[in-house]
Design a protein around this motif. Structure first.
Motif, mmCIF file in Angstrom:
data_model
loop_
_atom_site.group_PDB
_atom_site.id
_atom_site.type_symbol
_atom_site.label_atom_id
_atom_site.label_comp_id
_atom_site.label_asym_id
_atom_site.label_seq_id
_atom_site.Cartn_x
_atom_site.Cartn_y
_atom_site.Cartn_z
ATOM 1 N N ALA A 368 0.821 -1.222 0.000
ATOM 2 C CA ALA A 368 0.000 0.000 0.000
ATOM 3 C C ALA A 368 0.850 1.264 0.000
ATOM 4 O O ALA A 368 0.342 2.358 -0.298
ATOM 5 C CB ALA A 368 -0.927 0.012 1.213
ATOM 6 N N ILE A 369 2.115 1.147 0.339
ATOM 7 C CA ILE A 369 2.995 2.319 0.396
ATOM 8 C C ILE A 369 3.362 2.754 -1.014
ATOM 9 O O ILE A 369 3.885 1.979 -1.815
ATOM 10 C CB ILE A 369 4.272 2.006 1.202
ATOM 11 C CG1 ILE A 369 3.915 1.632 2.641
ATOM 12 C CG2 ILE A 369 5.228 3.190 1.170
ATOM 13 C CD1 ILE A 369 3.225 2.714 3.424
ATOM 14 N N GLU A 370 3.075 4.012 -1.309
ATOM 15 C CA GLU A 370 3.338 4.548 -2.650
ATOM 16 C C GLU A 370 4.669 5.274 -2.743
ATOM 17 O O GLU A 370 5.285 5.329 -3.809
ATOM 18 C CB GLU A 370 2.211 5.499 -3.048
ATOM 19 C CG GLU A 370 0.852 4.828 -3.091
ATOM 20 C CD GLU A 370 -0.283 5.822 -3.160
ATOM 21 O OE1 GLU A 370 -0.957 5.869 -4.219
ATOM 22 O OE2 GLU A 370 -0.500 6.560 -2.172
ATOM 23 N N THR A 371 5.091 5.857 -1.622
ATOM 24 C CA THR A 371 6.348 6.615 -1.597
ATOM 25 C C THR A 371 7.122 6.266 -0.335
ATOM 26 O O THR A 371 6.544 6.193 0.750
ATOM 27 C CB THR A 371 6.077 8.139 -1.597
ATOM 28 O OG1 THR A 371 5.328 8.481 -2.761
ATOM 29 C CG2 THR A 371 7.391 8.915 -1.604
ATOM 30 N N VAL A 372 8.407 6.024 -0.481
ATOM 31 C CA VAL A 372 9.300 5.841 0.659
ATOM 32 C C VAL A 372 10.282 7.002 0.664
ATOM 33 O O VAL A 372 10.970 7.250 -0.333
ATOM 34 C CB VAL A 372 10.071 4.510 0.598
ATOM 35 C CG1 VAL A 372 11.024 4.387 1.787
ATOM 36 C CG2 VAL A 372 9.112 3.331 0.582
#
Length: 419
Positions: A368-372
């Protein structure tokens, strides 16, 4: 006064000051010459009784000037050492006082740059100063606040460092994104899951957008420490035994020599006497002779600096040497990236567990993480980056200013809180 919106990132290894300009743009101000980062180090000269900060402190110490060198003071917050004093020349000084001196220097840099007397500030803090001890963690924040208040800051707020890094990054977005901030500092690793968007960036209350925070007391200096213990301290006597083979030498001397904020505590006369006594019964006395040299010449931080240099070199090189060459001591210890990664494997595991904890607390999976958002010098460690890539290969990996993102974000937060 009210228009001066500043944030101070007092870091384990480096510190910065962020300031929001009149057009709303956050900048880092020069804190040492033209440099916008200041190594979190102090040197007290016993020759002319002057105090040096940052690179100047490191230079004085490396140049062999007579005095007391201190680094990684942030790591002491919340520990029992905060209840003690330490000898600086002829005086005994509290560690809160030492941290205060460093914050005073930062405040003086801010005054010199702006011509104003700042009374309000947002200070960065790790998610956890101390793992698994909420009382000690609260004490650490209170100690940092007391040190800042003693230097003239009257209105003090705190923001989690990974949240601050996200606030700075958010200014560049043109659409909503679910982000994970990975902030690997000198002494702590912090993680936050946040909703970021162009619409949210001007909101003063972001509590509902912070889905979770997690952290662990592991940072870049811990990687240094493990490499030091694994490769260097055996050459100083760690792991060796007495001549009769009945017992090994105590390990704590060697572990403290590998720990940035504990090195100075070894420079006491009784420690040197202990090592001389151990040397008389040691199976390999020549190794303890090297340890004695570190004590007698206060060379522990110089050695730690060379270990740190080797760690950085192993980011790109498969092998390197840890070197310390000075009168009376000549060390050149070969080490490889594989050895470094093996020595610090447990640290990487802890970082991965804290990262997973942040995701679980937010109720989201890695997919679900789009940006790190990567920040902090420790994020450059090869196995840390590999850990991120393995979990979030699908996401946008944003490499922010490794030393400046938190300070800039704290300034953004100050403008919202005090504006």
């Amino acid at each position: 006064m009210s228009s001066l919106h500043c944030g101070v990132d007092f870091g384990t290894t480096n510190s910065t000051i962020g300031l929001v300009q009149s057009d709303g743009t956050p900048v880092l101000i020069p804190v040492e010459g033209n440099d916008v980062t200041l190594p979190s180090a102090l040197f007290f000269s016993f020759e002319d009784h002057s105090t040096h900060f940052g690179r100047s402190a490191v230079h004085e110490y490396m140049d062999g000037a007579e005095g007391r060198f201190m680094r990684a003071l942030k790591s002491i917050l919340g520990t029992s050492l905060m209840d003690e004093t330490t000898q600086i020349g002829r005086e005994r000084t509290s560690f809160e006082g030492l941290i205060g001196r460093f914050l005073k220097h930062l405040r003086e840099r801010l005054i010199a740059h702006t011509g104003a007397m700042p009374e309000q500030v947002v200070l960065g803090r790790p998610v956890f100063f101390v793992d698994g001890d909420t009382r000690a963690d609260r004490a650490a924040q209170d100690q940092l606040e007391a040190a800042a208040r003693a230097q003239g800051f009257k209105h003090i707020e705190f923001q989690f460092e990974p949240v601050a890094a996200a606030l700075h990054f958010e200014r560049t977005l043109d659409s909503e994104s679910l982000a994970l901030v990975v902030d690997i500092g000198g002494g702590t690793s912090d993680f936050s899951v946040l909703r970021l968007s162009p619409e949210r960036k001007n909101s003063t209350d972001r509590r509902n957008d912070i889905l979770s925070t997690a952290g662990v007391h592991v940072g870049g200096t811990d990687f240094d420490r493990q490499l030091n213990i694994a490769k260097v301290m055996p050459e100083m006597g760690r792991g060796t035994s007495t001549r009769d083979g009945k017992r090994q030498l105590p390990v704590w001397y060697f572990h403290d020599m590998a720990t940035w904020h504990k090195i100075n505590q070894l420079y006491r006369p009784e420690i040197l006497r202990d090592i001389k006594s151990l040397q008389r019964e040691a199976a390999e006395p020549e190794k303890l002779e090297r340890f004695k040299h570190l004590l007698a010449n206060r060379s522990g931080h110089r050695l730690a600096g060379q270990v740190e240099k080797a760690k950085i070199a192993l980011t790109d090189a498969a092998e390197t040497e840890i070197e310390l060459i000075e009168p009376g001591l000549s060390l050149a210890i070969a080490t490889t990236r594989a050895e470094f990664e093996a020595s610090s494997a447990a640290l990487t595991t802890k970082i991965g567990a804290a990262m997973d904890e942040a995701l679980t607390a937010a109720g989201v999976g890695a997919d679900a993480i789009e940006t790190v958002i990567l920040t902090g010098g420790g994020a450059q460690v090869r196995q840390v980056r590999a850990l991120v890539d393995s979990r979030f290969g699908h996401a946008r990996i944003a490499q922010s200013d490794q030393f400046g993102a938190v300070g800039l974000g704290l300034a953004v937060d100050a403008a919202r809180r005090f504006g």
